[in-house]
Design an enzyme around this catalytic site. Structure first.
Site, PDB file in Angstrom:
ATOM      1  CG  ASP A   1       4.076  -3.318  -3.288  1.00  0.00           C
ATOM      2  OD1 ASP A   1       4.444  -4.009  -4.255  1.00  0.00           O
ATOM      3  OD2 ASP A   1       2.912  -2.886  -3.174  1.00  0.00           O
TER       4      ASP A   1
ATOM      5  CB  ALA B   1      10.267   2.704  -7.573  1.00  0.00           C
TER       6      ALA B   1
ATOM      7  N   GLY C   1       0.889  -1.171   0.000  1.00  0.00           N
ATOM      8  CA  GLY C   1       0.000   0.000   0.000  1.00  0.00           C
ATOM      9  C   GLY C   1       0.916   1.206   0.000  1.00  0.00           C
TER      10      GLY C   1
ATOM     11  N   GLY D   1      16.349   9.895 -12.746  1.00  0.00           N
ATOM     12  CA  GLY D   1      16.506  10.698 -11.534  1.00  0.00           C
ATOM     13  C   GLY D   1      15.313  11.591 -11.309  1.00  0.00           C
TER      14      GLY D   1
ATOM     15  CG  ASP E   1       4.848   4.094  -2.527  1.00  0.00           C
ATOM     16  OD1 ASP E   1       4.218   5.113  -2.846  1.00  0.00           O
ATOM     17  OD2 ASP E   1       4.486   2.943  -2.849  1.00  0.00           O
TER      18      ASP E   1
ATOM     19  CE1 TYR F   1      -8.505  -9.676  -8.150  1.00  0.00           C
ATOM     20  CE2 TYR F   1     -10.824 -10.270  -8.023  1.00  0.00           C
ATOM     21  CZ  TYR F   1      -9.619 -10.283  -8.688  1.00  0.00           C
ATOM     22  OH  TYR F   1      -9.514 -10.912  -9.911  1.00  0.00           O
TER      23      TYR F   1
ATOM     24  N   GLY G   1      11.902   8.628 -13.233  1.00  0.00           N
ATOM     25  CA  GLY G   1      12.261   7.205 -13.312  1.00  0.00           C
ATOM     26  C   GLY G   1      13.756   7.012 -13.136  1.00  0.00           C
TER      27      GLY G   1
HETATM   28  O1  KDG Z   1       2.888   2.697  -4.992  1.00  0.00           O
HETATM   29  C1  KDG Z   1       2.708   1.314  -4.869  1.00  0.00           C
HETATM   30  C2  KDG Z   1       1.267   1.007  -4.650  1.00  0.00           C
HETATM   31  O2  KDG Z   1       0.572   1.254  -5.858  1.00  0.00           O
HETATM   32  C3  KDG Z   1       1.011  -0.429  -4.240  1.00  0.00           C
HETATM   33  O3  KDG Z   1       1.671  -0.697  -3.034  1.00  0.00           O
HETATM   34  C4  KDG Z   1      -0.438  -0.775  -4.106  1.00  0.00           C
HETATM   35  O4  KDG Z   1      -1.291   0.967  -2.752  1.00  0.00           O
HETATM   36  C5  KDG Z   1      -1.336   0.354  -3.768  1.00  0.00           C
HETATM   37  C6  KDG Z   1      -2.314   0.760  -4.773  1.00  0.00           C
HETATM   38  O5  KDG Z   1      -3.343   1.320  -4.370  1.00  0.00           O
HETATM   39  O6  KDG Z   1      -2.074   0.540  -5.952  1.00  0.00           O
END
Ligand code: KDG
Length: 317
Positions: free
Chosen positions: A294, A256, A34, A230, A258, A105, A227
């Site tokens: 993640d 990446a 997340g 940089g 996050d 989901y 990306g």
């Molecule tokens: O930035 C990564 C997120 O996209 C992944 O961890 C899942 O939180 C998420 C999402 O809502 O896509």
């Protein structure tokens, strides 16, 4: 006193053990992911104090997630167990390196039922930064209200608002996304958009113009992520391109951004210059892409130092 508070949905993540089309996968690894907890765990690994506000289902997977995030050193005292809705799930299909699809989901999930009442102002008030992701307002109307309520509380209590637009087109229409993300950006102190997100929001792909468009909304710092190349940061006084770190093979790019945000805020919390903070952000983002998951690649201080000091040919150990 806490360095950073964030809020949002974390999901149980199932990744096929095989690459290629997921329809042929039979065995899956269970992880968690997340945007906001990826960011929070990134900061915690670097030694900062961070709290996460959320709801998870009062179910086995929700409890497993909660102990995982807590075990990573993130404060979860403001996470509620919801007996009436499940924990959200997502699948990550790695077709080949750098070609990743996600399947959600999460409709009606516990986190999508969050409302402004899930926010505890006294809890927020002890932090220096509030981290907001553009995913949360896409989850439901009440989550959208929660985002604006959190920003109001942050401002009333002197926190800096850090915003990652995190555009997820699967979650809402382009019009809804553009309108809401621009409204949040207009209330943020620090904005961390990807160049493609900037183009989506403003219909412009010139970097300097994009930086300026975000600053015109009122931000004090804008860091445009490029990306592997940089990032380029902009303030009302200066702007600078900060090159990225070479990565031999991208295994899984999810998370990446996050990691980038965690590295950047970590730099600011440590009192580094903007250029040094962006460099740290680039490094954390690069490290994350080399590991499946993640959060699994997020570095601690010594990993980060080693990576940033390696000559290029030794970066991949
Ligand atoms: O930035 C990564 C997120 O996209 C992944 O961890 C899942 O939180 C998420 C999402 O809502 O896509």
């Amino acid at each position: 006193m806490m360095d950073v508070v964030t809020f949002g949905e974390t999901m149980v993540l199932f990744t096929p053990e095989s690459t290629g089309m997921m329809r042929y996968a039979h065995t899956y690894t269970r992880k968690f992911g997340g945007s906001e907890t990826n960011f929070a765990i990134g900061l915690a690994r670097l030694g900062h104090s961070v709290g996460w506000i959320s709801r998870v289902g009062d179910d086995e997977l929700g409890k497993a997630m909660l102990s995982f995030v807590r075990g990573e050193g993130v404060d979860t005292s403001c996470v509620r167990l919801d007996p009436d809705a499940p924990t959200g799930i997502y699948f990550k299909e790695i077709r080949k390196a750098n070609e990743v699809n996600v399947y959600y989901y999460r409709k009606g999930s516990a986190a999508s039922r969050m409302t402004p009442a899930d926010l505890d102002e006294a809890y927020l008030a002890q932090a220096r930064y509030l981290f907001v992701s553009g995913i949360t307002p896409a989850l439901s109307e009440t989550c959208r209200e929660m985002v604006f309520a959190a920003i109001r509380m942050a401002k009333a209590n002197g926190l800096k608002v850090v915003f990652d637009p995190n555009l997820r087109k699967k979650l809402w229409t382009e019009e809804q996304a553009r309108e809401t993300l621009l409204a949040i950006a207009a209330q943020s102190d620090i904005i961390l958009p990807g160049a493609a997100e900037g183009e989506f929001l403003f219909g412009d792909n010139d970097l300097e113009q994009l930086g300026q468009r975000f600053l015109d909304l009122g931000a004090k710092i804008v860091v445009l992520k490029l990306g592997e190349k940089g990032a380029h940061y902009f303030t009302p006084e200066e702007n600078l391109y900060v090159p990225g770190f070479p990565v031999e093979q991208v295994v899984d790019p999810v998370g990446a951004g996050d990691g980038f945000a965690a590295g950047f805020i970590s730099g600011l919390l440590d009192g580094l210059s903007l250029a040094e903070s962006v460099k740290r952000a680039n490094a954390v983002g690069a490290i994350v892409t080399m590991v499946n998951g993640d959060v699994e690649g997020l570095p601690d201080r010594s990993d980060l130092q080693r990576f940033m000091e390696q000559p290029d040919e030794e970066v991949m150990r």
